[in-house]
Design a protein around this motif. Structure first.
Motif: not given
Length: 497
Positions: A194-216
């Protein structure tokens, strides 16, 4: 004339190269990067040194080329992948050294993910295997081990990025937090379907989504640089992780085309078009450099120790004084005399994925000389790459495609004719070396050139790609198969527990 500037931030150095419209090198500048080894298996870089060295080479190369920033149409960035930087959004300062792709400290976290049964989910979403190689578990380690990092991340005060993101943050004075799909695909947090940060994987690894850069996409208008840095604001029009950038620079734009980069490690990629094609042979699926929002994929295998084995001959064994001496020493004997080297100094990557393997030298006799060991060391690079390509061809055939018909090569060690000929002999297909072997930087320049209108299409770039030498196999297939069987036996000895 139209010029493009490539910023090539690698593991051992930062480089900048100016290319002309025809893809020829106008000038190059390079600065070495300090390697930090806090303890065995840990590898770090100073992110501030990464930034200063990269900016310094950009200024150096403009002087060498006798150009000003306004003469440059666009900048392309390519970078060591998986290397993980975490920094404060307000100060722009890193909270810890960068954790380099070679670093193994996150292996306990990876073991927990495997035990939790996450392997299939991660492979299906990211194309990757669970391994400390990738950025996600490195980032988790930083959040868990740097005092105050997790609390600051939860408050939205920190930013994560691979080296491209870190450089673009600095180039814009902290105004842009972006990356491209090829770098994002190496984090173990990015859904390549899907070319997106994966919410399930972020949650599994305990990583806040606010850390992630915009993807182009890899060819796009990412940022404009602060005019004060180079004397003129310049658009960054192309970004790709080093191996996907090399695939692009080798004009491997269609399914079935493959390249191998011979650097510190070896990285073999085969383009698979728009097909997400999981490997049955221990390889990875990764996002190829993309010129649009449409996903493009490549199959990849990584050799952790490629050209680094020559550095070990120089610095560890002190068998040679300079890396350039290895071909002459290896050619002083007709063959390796039965010696096999498996340089598993940091475990074995694809297709074996054995983190516990360690380097071995087998087949030693009283007649063995340092020349035989040097030849075995060189040959180990070709053996590991051959194992990768054979696995890749099996996957291609299983998916209804064809085996790889030729291998395009680049990187520092591809100038070694003995190695390239042995590679062709093992594979039984032509090994093709282009005129410009700096294809990692060239790929970034091409991506920037496409987005800024220097080039009309990838087809135009295919026409510019030029061959310097083609190595044709001379070894019989039976002999090559026997040699590969001996290699696999040596690998079994290296991985025996």
């Amino acid at each position: 004339m139209t010029y493009l500037l490539a910023l090539d931030q690698g593991t051992s150095s930062s480089r900048s190269i100016v290319f002309d419209r025809e893809g020829r090198i106008v000038a190059m500048a390079q600065r070495e990067l300090t390697q930090i080894y806090p303890q065995p298996g840990w590898v770090e870089h100073d992110p501030v040194e990464i930034w200063h060295s990269q900016l310094g080479t950009a200024r150096d190369v403009l002087k060498k080329a006798k150009l000003e920033a306004k003469d440059i149409r666009a900048i392309g960035i390519t970078n060591q992948r998986e290397t993980t930087v975490l920094w404060n959004r307000k100060t722009g300062l890193p909270v810890h050294n960068a954790i380099v792709w070679q670093d193994r400290r996150a292996e306990p976290m990876c073991a927990r993910l495997r035990d939790e049964g996450m392997a299939d989910t991660i492979r299906d979403k990211t194309g990757l295997v669970i391994d400390a190689y990738f950025s996600g578990t490195k980032l988790r380690w930083l959040l868990d081990n740097v005092p105050g990092a997790r609390a600051a991340a939860e408050r939205g005060e920190l930013a994560f990025g691979t080296v491209d993101s870190w450089l673009m943050w600095q180039l814009t004075g902290g105004k842009q937090h972006v990356t491209d799909v090829s770098n994002a695909s190496r984090t173990m947090l990015f859904n390549v379907r899907s070319n997106t940060w994966d919410a399930e994987l972020l949650k599994t690894l305990g990583i806040p989504a606010s850390l992630m850069p915009e993807v182009r996409p890899s060819s796009a208008h990412f940022v404009d640089t602060d005019a004060a840095l180079l004397g003129h604001a310049l658009p960054v029009g192309g970004v790709a992780g080093d191996q996907q950038s090399a695939l692009f620079g080798q004009a491997c734009f269609s399914a079935g085309m493959a390249k191998n980069t011979y650097g510190t490690g070896c990285f073999l990629l085969m383009h698979t078009g728009d097909a997400f094609q999981p490997s049955q042979n221990g390889l990875l699926v990764t996002s190829a450099a993309q010129t649009s929002a449409t996903p493009q994929y490549a199959m990849e295998g990584s050799v952790f120790v490629g050209g680094a084995v020559v550095q070990w001959l120089r610095d560890g064994l002190q068998a040679i004084k300079g890396s350039a001496e290895v071909q002459g020493l290896a050619e002083s004997v007709p063959d390796a005399g039965g010696v096999m080297m498996v340089p598993a100094f940091t475990g074995l990557g694809a297709p074996y994925w054995n983190a516990e393997a360690r380097g071995t030298i087998t087949g030693l006799t009283r007649g063995t000389t340092v020349a035989h060991i040097a030849r075995a060391a060189l040959e180990s690079i070709a053996y590991q790459s051959a194992a990768l390509l054979q696995a890749m061809s099996r996957d291609a055939v299983a998916a209804g495609g064809q085996p790889v018909a030729e291998l395009r090569v680049d990187g520092g060690a591809c100038v070694n004719d003995l190695l390239m000929q042995f590679q062709a002999d093992l594979l039984g297909i032509p090994v093709v070396r282009p005129e410009v072997i700096e294809t990692t930087a060239l790929g970034a320049a091409y991506l920037a050139g496409l987005s800024s209108g220097v080039y009309e299409s990838p087809a135009q770039l295919s026409r510019q790609w030029r061959v310097e030498r083609r190595f044709i196999p001379t070894m019989g297939r039976a002999q090559a198969q026997e040699s590969m069987a001996r290699w696999e036996q040596a690998v079994r000895q290296a991985t025996a527990t």
